[in-house]
Design an enzyme around this catalytic site. Structure first.
Site, short mmCIF file in Angstrom:
data_model
loop_
_atom_site.label_atom_id
_atom_site.label_comp_id
_atom_site.label_asym_id
_atom_site.label_seq_id
_atom_site.Cartn_x
_atom_site.Cartn_y
_atom_site.Cartn_z
N ASP A 275 -109.98 9.39 8.18
CA ASP A 275 -109.94 10.30 9.33
C ASP A 275 -108.66 10.09 10.13
O ASP A 275 -108.28 8.95 10.44
CB ASP A 275 -111.17 10.01 10.21
CG ASP A 275 -111.29 10.99 11.36
OD1 ASP A 275 -111.51 12.18 11.09
OD2 ASP A 275 -111.18 10.56 12.53
N GLU B 11 -107.49 -3.59 -4.55
CA GLU B 11 -108.19 -4.83 -4.93
C GLU B 11 -109.41 -4.50 -5.80
O GLU B 11 -109.99 -5.38 -6.42
CB GLU B 11 -108.71 -5.55 -3.66
CG GLU B 11 -107.63 -6.16 -2.78
CD GLU B 11 -108.17 -6.55 -1.40
OE1 GLU B 11 -109.41 -6.61 -1.20
OE2 GLU B 11 -107.32 -6.80 -0.51
#
Ligand code: GLC
Length: 531
Positions: A202, A252
């Site tokens: 956002d 990751e």
């Protein structure tokens, strides 16, 4: 990618507000066709994006988050969310969720602490400043919501102003503070560990503000190349290091993605968020959303973006979301909204890139009139957020299969015809058009990943090719309400052209066409297979 606004998608418990349990029950409507499920009719999307479902006082309908790692009881529990991930993945649907890093609710415990005294350790997690000597706010920044006015609110108990780029109940986090950055990264890991496939970030451009908080120019102009950085309250150069760090967290984990709500109305600046391997994977293109219904304007945006982006960058196109008027309403000048929405569907699903489809657009749902006493949003966005009609009210009651209770925003008065059930069995419906287009995309490599090249066929018809080495399609879209004939023969070497699909439900597919005299009806789009 199908955008779900959970409050308005499906209500599982009859309180008039959509929830996760309701959503899980409707997943079969969305999933891709084919194995391991029998090919019963489905819309056939690959992924869903859920707007916020976190605990929130709802000053901005969930974009004022009071706890980043839980589910608001209105929507269910964390267990319900885990069930949603599992059920979606069983149906080969990826799930991405909204991450709201630029501000928290003023009821978030962090803000409560930060506002308790000037020397609280969390004070610096938000942006506090003294006002000007004359009592004015620290600078001239304005909230994104016109009704709110200045982006600063004076906090009487500690006698300083705090920054809020949106409502006063949404205090901006201070991304200059490394602890904030680390903590927000851990929020990502929390949801990644639960198995989400990615995030819609956002207001990502708001993560980079001028650290000196300089005034914006009095008239904010859209920055053109060379005047980069005219605004100081967003999209500053410091945003890109922060985006890179977010991307590292995502990397990751295997196979996860980021799409940015990059509300930057300059495609060059937008492109900067898409740095391959370092930026977001996808960036919402708001320039596209702000175009008039014009072949030349829309072609200009698509061609411009294609020319600007680095090789390997993948566009993300959309026409509507929970913040903008729906397509059938936005382009309704002259009552052509419904026909134009069909042309827009063909465009969206045949461009190079990932199409984002906001719930209800697949039914051609227009905005719903919301009476003054039912208005709940500060920025006039309720009409695009009303509940999804699933079944005709004449058979299931006024909740139209969305709810057995009273919907939180009014149900469209067109639910008798604009609903999933009725449109699913009508081959002429908008839903049937979307299904056909989504299946074509799935099975035709040229539409999915082929090159894009637009052709010069005049100001009123937008024409482009999508091609791989061994498959070619021509798309021709008439942006006017008059019949038109174009000559595409000069720019396409091809022997035969066959109509694969028309947005006009009365025109049958399969006919041989002459590229030198392509006839399009009023507000008609054609998908043509070349060989
Ligand atoms: C984004 C959301 C919008 C929200 C705003 C503040 O623009 O899409 O709904 O009001 O951010 O979080």
């Amino acid at each position: 990618m199908y955008q779900i606004y959970p409050r308005s998608f499906a209500d599982g418990d009859g309180d008039g507000i959509g929830d996760l349990a309701g959503l899980v029950r409707r997943l079969d409507y969305l999933r891709p066709p084919g194995e391991p499920w029998p090919d019963t009719p489905t819309l056939g999307v690959d992924a869903i994006w859920l707007t916020p479902f976190y605990p929130s006082p709802l000053a901005d309908f969930g974009y004022d988050v009071a706890d980043y790692t839980d589910v608001d009881p209105t929507f269910g529990t964390l267990e319900d969310f885990k069930a949603l991930i599992e059920e979606a993945h069983r149906r080969s649907l990826r799930v991405i969720i909204d991450w709201v890093p630029s501000h928290t609710s003023t009821e978030h415990p962090w803000f409560r602490e930060a506002s308790s005294s000037r020397d609280n350790p969390k004070r610096d997690w938000y942006v506090w400043r003294d006002g000007k000597a004359d009592g004015a706010p620290p600078n001239n920044w304005m909230s994104a919501f016109a009704k709110v006015g200045p982006a600063w609110t004076f906090h009487e108990p500690t006698r300083q102003w705090y920054l809020h780029s949106y409502r006063p109940e949404q205090a901006d986090l201070n991304w200059e503070n490394p602890e904030v950055e680390r903590t927000m990264h851990d929020v990502l890991r929390f949801w990644l560990d639960l198995g989400v496939d990615g995030f819609r970030v956002d207001a990502i451009h708001r993560l980079g503000k001028d650290p000196a908080l300089r005034d914006n120019p009095e008239i904010i102009v859209v920055p053109t190349p060379g005047t980069a950085g005219r605004r100081y309250d967003e999209d500053r150069p410091n945003v890109h290091g922060r985006v890179r760090a977010i991307r590292k967290v995502i990397d990751e984990y295997p196979d996860r993605m980021l799409v940015g709500e990059t509300y930057v109305l300059d495609q060059r600046r937008l492109g900067a968020y898409l740095n391959p391997g370092e930026g977001v994977h996808l960036a919402h293109n708001f320039v596209f959303v702000h175009q008039p219904w014009s072949a030349a304007a829309i072609r200009g945006v698509v061609d411009g973006f294609e020319a600007l982006i680095a090789p390997g960058v993948w566009p993300a196109w959309f026409f509507s979301n929970h913040d903008h008027p729906r397509l059938a309403t936005r382009y309704d000048e002259g009552g052509q909204g419904a026909a134009r929405a069909r042309v827009a569907a063909l465009l969206l699903l045949t461009l190079r890139g990932t199409p984002f489809l906001y719930q209800g657009e697949e039914l051609g749902l227009p905005d719903t009139t919301v009476p003054p006493d039912a208005i709940v949003d500060v920025d006039g966005r309720d009409p695009a957020r009303t509940p999804l009609p699933w079944e005709p009210p004449s058979s299931v009651g006024p909740g139209a299969g969305f709810t057995t209770g009273n919907p939180w925003l009014p149900m469209t008065d067109q639910a008798e015809t604009i609903n999933v059930h009725s449109q699913a069995s009508d081959p002429r419906s908008m839903l049937s058009l979307y299904r056909r287009l989504l299946r074509l995309r799935l099975t035709m490599p040229a539409l999915r990943s082929g090159d894009y090249r637009s052709l010069d066929t005049g100001e009123t018809v937008y024409t482009y090719l999508r091609a791989t080495d061994d498959q070619r399609f021509l798309v021709a879209l008439n942006f006017t309400s008059a019949p038109v004939q174009v000559d595409a023969a000069a720019s396409v070497e091809g022997r035969s052209a066959r109509l694969e699909l028309s947005t006009d439900p009365d025109r049958e597919a399969g006919a041989e066409l002459h590229l030198s005299a392509l006839a399009l009806g009023p507000d008609e789009g054609l998908l043509i297979r070349l060989s």
